[in-house]
Design a protein around this motif. Sequence first.
Motif, PDB file in Angstrom:
ATOM      1  N   ALA A  93       0.742  -1.233  -0.202  1.00 32.96           N
ATOM      2  CA  ALA A  93       0.181   0.364   0.115  1.00 32.96           C
ATOM      3  C   ALA A  93       0.676   1.302  -0.049  1.00 32.96           C
ATOM      4  CB  ALA A  93      -0.875   0.260   1.253  1.00 32.96           C
ATOM      5  N   LYS A  94       2.113   1.557   0.221  1.00 37.24           N
ATOM      6  CA  LYS A  94       3.435   2.260   0.138  1.00 37.24           C
ATOM      7  C   LYS A  94       3.271   2.305  -1.280  1.00 37.24           C
ATOM      8  CE  LYS A  94       7.258   3.409   0.338  1.00 37.24           C
ATOM      9  NZ  LYS A  94       8.923   3.272   1.226  1.00 37.24           N
ATOM     10  N   PHE A  95       2.392   1.556  -2.143  1.00 36.04           N
ATOM     11  CA  PHE A  95       2.807   2.449  -4.079  1.00 36.04           C
ATOM     12  C   PHE A  95       2.047   2.542  -4.423  1.00 36.04           C
ATOM     13  CE2 PHE A  95       7.231  -0.130  -2.829  1.00 36.04           C
ATOM     14  CZ  PHE A  95       7.705   1.420  -3.151  1.00 36.04           C
ATOM     15  N   VAL A  96       1.109   1.341  -4.224  1.00 36.47           N
ATOM     16  CA  VAL A  96      -0.653   1.259  -4.674  1.00 36.47           C
ATOM     17  C   VAL A  96      -1.799   1.537  -4.201  1.00 36.47           C
ATOM     18  CG1 VAL A  96      -1.684   0.405  -6.135  1.00 36.47           C
ATOM     19  CG2 VAL A  96       0.142   0.716  -6.306  1.00 36.47           C
ATOM     20  N   LYS A  97      -2.424   2.513  -4.439  1.00 36.53           N
ATOM     21  CA  LYS A  97      -3.858   2.686  -3.265  1.00 36.53           C
ATOM     22  C   LYS A  97      -5.096   2.091  -3.586  1.00 36.53           C
ATOM     23  CE  LYS A  97      -6.109   5.337  -0.026  1.00 36.53           C
ATOM     24  NZ  LYS A  97      -5.874   6.725   0.712  1.00 36.53           N
ATOM     25  N   PHE A  98      -6.145   1.675  -3.909  1.00 37.42           N
ATOM     26  CA  PHE A  98      -7.401   2.045  -4.353  1.00 37.42           C
ATOM     27  C   PHE A  98      -8.021   2.707  -4.010  1.00 37.42           C
ATOM     28  CE2 PHE A  98     -12.255   1.448  -4.392  1.00 37.42           C
ATOM     29  CZ  PHE A  98     -12.231   0.844  -6.058  1.00 37.42           C
TER      30      PHE A  98
ATOM     31  N   GLU B 223      -3.692   4.331  -7.783  1.00 36.29           N
ATOM     32  CA  GLU B 223      -3.274   6.020  -7.585  1.00 36.29           C
ATOM     33  C   GLU B 223      -1.802   4.686  -7.433  1.00 36.29           C
ATOM     34  OE1 GLU B 223      -3.586   8.656  -4.954  1.00 36.29           O
ATOM     35  OE2 GLU B 223      -2.972   7.496  -3.135  1.00 36.29           O
ATOM     36  N   LEU B 224      -0.670   5.307  -7.892  1.00 37.19           N
ATOM     37  CA  LEU B 224       0.797   4.642  -7.681  1.00 37.19           C
ATOM     38  C   LEU B 224       1.415   5.931  -7.326  1.00 37.19           C
ATOM     39  CD1 LEU B 224       2.744   2.603  -8.674  1.00 37.19           C
ATOM     40  CD2 LEU B 224       3.478   4.233 -10.686  1.00 37.19           C
ATOM     41  N   ARG B 225       1.937   5.509  -6.241  1.00 36.73           N
ATOM     42  CA  ARG B 225       2.313   6.534  -4.975  1.00 36.73           C
ATOM     43  C   ARG B 225       3.847   6.399  -5.502  1.00 36.73           C
ATOM     44  NH1 ARG B 225      -1.513   5.247  -0.099  1.00 36.73           N
ATOM     45  NH2 ARG B 225      -0.684   7.476   0.257  1.00 36.73           N
ATOM     46  N   THR B 226       3.878   7.516  -5.320  1.00 41.58           N
ATOM     47  CA  THR B 226       5.830   8.015  -5.338  1.00 41.58           C
ATOM     48  C   THR B 226       6.068   9.813  -4.149  1.00 41.58           C
ATOM     49  OG1 THR B 226       5.818   7.330  -7.313  1.00 41.58           O
ATOM     50  CG2 THR B 226       8.137   8.262  -6.912  1.00 41.58           C
TER      51      THR B 226
ATOM     52  N   THR C 206      -5.108  15.041   1.651  1.00 42.32           N
ATOM     53  CA  THR C 206      -6.096  14.287   0.795  1.00 42.32           C
ATOM     54  C   THR C 206      -6.075  14.380  -0.702  1.00 42.32           C
ATOM     55  OG1 THR C 206      -7.420  16.735   1.198  1.00 42.32           O
ATOM     56  CG2 THR C 206      -7.905  14.271   2.911  1.00 42.32           C
ATOM     57  N   THR C 207      -6.488  13.325  -0.720  1.00 41.99           N
ATOM     58  CA  THR C 207      -5.926  13.457  -2.392  1.00 41.99           C
ATOM     59  C   THR C 207      -7.345  14.003  -2.959  1.00 41.99           C
ATOM     60  OG1 THR C 207      -5.346  10.718  -2.948  1.00 41.99           O
ATOM     61  CG2 THR C 207      -6.271  12.311  -4.647  1.00 41.99           C
ATOM     62  N   PRO C 208      -6.699  15.496  -3.604  1.00 44.11           N
ATOM     63  CA  PRO C 208      -7.870  16.289  -4.606  1.00 44.11           C
ATOM     64  C   PRO C 208      -8.853  16.263  -5.207  1.00 44.11           C
ATOM     65  CG  PRO C 208      -5.504  17.183  -5.372  1.00 44.11           C
ATOM     66  CD  PRO C 208      -5.713  15.920  -4.674  1.00 44.11           C
TER      67      PRO C 208
END
Length: 114
Positions: A43-48, A55-58, A89-91
């Motif tokens: 979940a550090k890299f990918v989140k539903f 989202e791919l998280r970087t 939060t994600t916009p």
Amino acid sequence: MNLRKIITYDNYFERFMETLSEKVQTKIQYGLLLLKTQERISAKFVKFIRDGIFELRTEYEGNIYRVFFIFDEGNIVVLFNGFQKKSQTTPKKEIEKAIKIKEAYYADKQSKNS
């Protein structure tokens, strides 16, 4: 090892990548490599997010970057819009944009198959 195929839709991802430094691009490419090659991803890299969108998280030098994507046909990863995250939060407007892009992707796909 099963590889996922990664494609992009309508150059959203490419346009986002062009705005980033080479080091940030390399870090995002590492996340894409995980997405392509790993069965399960932290979940550090990918989140539903919602509505089939992930989202791919970087993170790089204290900055946070996100790239929205979907899984198509269980294997293909279709990359959509990306952005630099500036708040906790994600916009909502970025999520809505990704949903619109997903709808356009499936409409285009359907019209090509008919």
